[in-house]
Motif scaffolding. Structure first.
Motif, PDB file in Angstrom:
ATOM      1  N   LEU A 263       0.860  -1.138   0.109  1.00 18.71           N
ATOM      2  CA  LEU A 263       0.063  -0.025   0.026  1.00 18.71           C
ATOM      3  C   LEU A 263       0.751   1.412   0.089  1.00 18.71           C
ATOM      4  O   LEU A 263       0.448   2.262  -0.600  1.00 18.71           O
ATOM      5  CB  LEU A 263      -0.822   0.014   1.228  1.00 18.71           C
ATOM      6  N   CYS A 264       1.943   1.261   0.845  1.00 22.06           N
ATOM      7  CA  CYS A 264       2.819   2.465   0.729  1.00 22.06           C
ATOM      8  C   CYS A 264       3.471   2.636  -0.754  1.00 22.06           C
ATOM      9  O   CYS A 264       3.549   3.637  -1.138  1.00 22.06           O
ATOM     10  CB  CYS A 264       3.981   2.265   1.762  1.00 22.06           C
ATOM     11  N   LYS A 265       3.929   1.600  -1.356  1.00 26.54           N
ATOM     12  CA  LYS A 265       4.379   1.740  -2.718  1.00 26.54           C
ATOM     13  C   LYS A 265       3.213   2.254  -3.479  1.00 26.54           C
ATOM     14  O   LYS A 265       3.855   2.886  -4.502  1.00 26.54           O
ATOM     15  CB  LYS A 265       4.928   0.231  -2.930  1.00 26.54           C
ATOM     16  N   LEU A 266       2.229   2.028  -3.607  1.00 30.90           N
ATOM     17  CA  LEU A 266       1.136   2.329  -4.383  1.00 30.90           C
ATOM     18  C   LEU A 266       0.722   3.816  -4.081  1.00 30.90           C
ATOM     19  O   LEU A 266       0.416   4.645  -4.918  1.00 30.90           O
ATOM     20  CB  LEU A 266       0.031   1.577  -4.541  1.00 30.90           C
ATOM     21  N   GLY A 267       0.605   4.200  -2.809  1.00 30.63           N
ATOM     22  CA  GLY A 267       0.234   5.409  -2.137  1.00 30.63           C
ATOM     23  C   GLY A 267       1.260   6.439  -2.399  1.00 30.63           C
ATOM     24  O   GLY A 267       0.796   7.765  -2.541  1.00 30.63           O
ATOM     25  N   LYS A 268       2.491   6.235  -2.751  1.00 26.61           N
ATOM     26  CA  LYS A 268       3.329   7.175  -3.214  1.00 26.61           C
ATOM     27  C   LYS A 268       3.351   7.772  -4.796  1.00 26.61           C
ATOM     28  O   LYS A 268       3.660   8.899  -4.969  1.00 26.61           O
ATOM     29  CB  LYS A 268       4.908   6.542  -3.247  1.00 26.61           C
ATOM     30  N   GLU A 269       2.375   6.877  -5.443  1.00 26.34           N
ATOM     31  CA  GLU A 269       2.203   7.416  -6.896  1.00 26.34           C
ATOM     32  C   GLU A 269       0.812   8.111  -6.815  1.00 26.34           C
ATOM     33  O   GLU A 269       0.492   8.696  -8.070  1.00 26.34           O
ATOM     34  CB  GLU A 269       1.997   6.189  -7.645  1.00 26.34           C
ATOM     35  N   CYS A 288      -8.663   5.104  -1.514  1.00 25.88           N
ATOM     36  CA  CYS A 288      -8.186   5.793  -2.840  1.00 25.88           C
ATOM     37  C   CYS A 288      -7.444   4.854  -3.488  1.00 25.88           C
ATOM     38  O   CYS A 288      -7.243   4.565  -4.820  1.00 25.88           O
ATOM     39  CB  CYS A 288      -7.634   7.111  -2.335  1.00 25.88           C
ATOM     40  N   ILE A 289      -6.590   4.032  -2.747  1.00 25.18           N
ATOM     41  CA  ILE A 289      -5.513   3.160  -3.378  1.00 25.18           C
ATOM     42  C   ILE A 289      -6.333   2.097  -4.292  1.00 25.18           C
ATOM     43  O   ILE A 289      -6.089   1.593  -5.410  1.00 25.18           O
ATOM     44  CB  ILE A 289      -4.423   2.631  -2.476  1.00 25.18           C
ATOM     45  N   LEU A 290      -7.301   1.210  -3.422  1.00 18.66           N
ATOM     46  CA  LEU A 290      -8.101   0.078  -4.175  1.00 18.66           C
ATOM     47  C   LEU A 290      -8.873   0.787  -5.267  1.00 18.66           C
ATOM     48  O   LEU A 290      -9.201  -0.020  -6.178  1.00 18.66           O
ATOM     49  CB  LEU A 290      -8.950  -0.310  -3.154  1.00 18.66           C
ATOM     50  N   GLN A 291      -9.428   2.043  -5.335  1.00 14.77           N
ATOM     51  CA  GLN A 291     -10.101   2.471  -6.134  1.00 14.77           C
ATOM     52  C   GLN A 291      -9.627   2.542  -7.685  1.00 14.77           C
ATOM     53  O   GLN A 291      -9.820   2.382  -8.596  1.00 14.77           O
ATOM     54  CB  GLN A 291     -10.885   3.951  -5.769  1.00 14.77           C
ATOM     55  N   HIS A 292      -8.239   3.399  -7.420  1.00 12.56           N
ATOM     56  CA  HIS A 292      -7.380   3.269  -8.574  1.00 12.56           C
ATOM     57  C   HIS A 292      -6.130   2.425  -8.660  1.00 12.56           C
ATOM     58  O   HIS A 292      -5.135   2.863  -9.163  1.00 12.56           O
ATOM     59  CB  HIS A 292      -6.558   4.838  -8.443  1.00 12.56           C
ATOM     60  N   ARG A 293      -6.341   1.133  -8.171  1.00 13.90           N
ATOM     61  CA  ARG A 293      -5.272   0.207  -7.916  1.00 13.90           C
ATOM     62  C   ARG A 293      -4.633  -0.186  -9.150  1.00 13.90           C
ATOM     63  O   ARG A 293      -3.403  -0.087  -9.227  1.00 13.90           O
ATOM     64  CB  ARG A 293      -6.051  -0.926  -7.562  1.00 13.90           C
ATOM     65  N   TYR A 294      -5.220  -0.544 -10.488  1.00 20.07           N
ATOM     66  CA  TYR A 294      -4.686  -0.831 -11.750  1.00 20.07           C
ATOM     67  C   TYR A 294      -3.887   0.536 -11.914  1.00 20.07           C
ATOM     68  O   TYR A 294      -2.622   0.139 -12.602  1.00 20.07           O
ATOM     69  CB  TYR A 294      -5.440  -1.303 -12.790  1.00 20.07           C
ATOM     70  N   ALA A 295      -4.462   1.560 -12.129  1.00 20.13           N
ATOM     71  CA  ALA A 295      -3.551   2.771 -12.672  1.00 20.13           C
ATOM     72  C   ALA A 295      -2.167   3.036 -11.717  1.00 20.13           C
ATOM     73  O   ALA A 295      -1.260   3.321 -12.176  1.00 20.13           O
ATOM     74  CB  ALA A 295      -4.388   4.014 -12.530  1.00 20.13           C
TER      75      ALA A 295
END
Length: 402
Positions: A263-269, A288-295
């Protein structure tokens, strides 16, 4: 042997003998050859005789059953389960194949039945296999596999364990004596926990892991992220399991840390989130991370590819000159068995002369392969070199002309 007191209805002769040449003994007239006891065979009460009793050989399994048993054995070998699970899977397949509910079904359903027998055997013996893995091996729809699995368990009266018992217990938080700020809707909790498990599967966390600790970690993080207030964020996993009346498993805490790391790796983006993303504040951004997970996954992979290899190795804490280093340290997401491989004992061999026929190790081959960033830099350098080579002859021609 002649039969006394009997006459032939055709010629009236009394010369009638027993003819036991055939399986059914009959009375035959010697003079004219007529069968005197013609109606005895037809009127003999035989009764209902099963097929197995009328044949000389024992009943053998049909070709489709033999093929199904071979399929069960092949799936067990692919999953590398122990011999006990393999034997139990074959036993369940024989029982299911001969059950009246699966006698007149399609061959596709019987093929799915092989995977379901392996799945229920793995669950009974606590082996980490999911329906998604079986569906991938069978190349079938997970919904169809789940339906056949439920039908098989019901018809064979198998008491298979519930894999997501943590989610079932945690979804009943409203029925427990807890404050209102800790209560949660079961439908929302289930939806968020399933999304976290799917994210864990996309980042290789689920691979080769037992499902219950993963469900426990996903349910705990889902419960915190639905209402990330101070009461829930201070709640530890021990207290959560205690209130949910579920026994805590030791690997669950490690799964919580691994999911938080992803989650931290994706949250940085996330562009609109400022500041550093840490395991302490990433819970607020789970929705927010799960909503835009693939992007976010594509963006994180692209950012990681553009990062120099030396900085990636330093961030992961591995030495590039270490011969035991693996490619799992250089990628963003990798299976756990690659990131944390088992230490193998290195056999000390005698120094031999190098002949050039030695095998090249995988780590050495990986060092020769260019990263996407190196490939782009190399192509740009080649273009600049070609442009410089074309400009030099033009300058020389101009000088000669002057």
């Amino acid at each position: 042997m002649s039969a006394a007191g009997m006459t032939c209805p055709g010629c009236g002769s009394t010369n009638i003998v027993d003819d036991d040449l055939y399986s059914q003994a009959q009375l035959v007239c010697v003079d004219c050859g007529s069968v005197v006891s013609e109606g005895v065979l037809a009127n003999d009460p035989v009764g209902d005789v099963s097929f197995s009793r009328t044949t000389a050989v024992a009943k053998k399994p049909c070709a489709n059953q033999i093929k199904g048993l071979q399929r069960v054995k092949a799936i067990c070998r692919i999953l590398m389960v122990n011999s006990e699970i393999e034997a139990l899977s074959q036993t369940y397949y024989k029982m299911a194949y001969e059950h009246k509910a699966f006698l007149k079904v399609s061959l596709q359903k019987k093929d799915i039945l092989t995977g379901c027998c392996v799945l229920v055997s793995c669950r009974l013996l606590n082996w980490p296999i999911t329906i998604g893995t079986i569906s991938c091996l069978l190349d079938a729809d997970p919904m169809v596999v789940g339906a056949v699995y439920q039908e098989m368990v019901k018809n064979l009266s198998i008491e298979a364990p519930i894999v997501n018992e943590v989610l079932v217990s945690a979804s009943n938080f409203k029925t427990f004596d807890v404050p209102e700020e800790l209560a949660e809707n079961s439908r929302d909790l289930t939806k968020r926990a399933v999304a976290l498990v799917e994210l864990a599967a996309d980042s290789w966390i689920v691979t080769g892991r037992k499902p219950i600790p993963i469900m426990m970690a996903a349910t705990y993080l889902a419960w915190q992220s639905l209402k990330p207030n101070k009461h829930r964020l201070k709640f530890s996993l021990d207290k959560f399991c205690q209130i949910a009346k579920v026994k805590k498993l030791k690997p669950a805490m490690k799964r919580v840390a691994e999911i938080k790391e992803v989650l931290c790796k994706l949250g940085k983006e996330i562009p609109w989130v400022g500041g550093a993303m840490t395991p302490n504040n990433v819970i607020q951004q789970v929705e927010c991370i799960l909503q835009h997970r693939y992007a976010l996954l594509r963006r994180a992979m692209r950012t990681h590819e553009d990062t120099p290899v030396t900085s990636v190795v330093k961030q992961n804490g591995s030495n590039s000159q270490d011969p035991s280093g693996n490619w799992g340290k250089r990628v963003l997401f990798a299976p756990p068995c690659v990131i944390h491989p088992k230490k193998r004992r290195v056999e000390q061999c005698e120094h031999k002369d190098v002949t050039g026929d030695e095998e090249i190790s995988d780590s050495e081959i990986d060092s020769y392969i260019r990263t996407p960033r190196e490939a782009r830099d190399f192509s740009q350098t080649q273009e600049l070199k070609n442009e410089a080579d074309t400009e030099v002859p033009k300058t020389a021609v101009t000088l000669v002309a002057t």
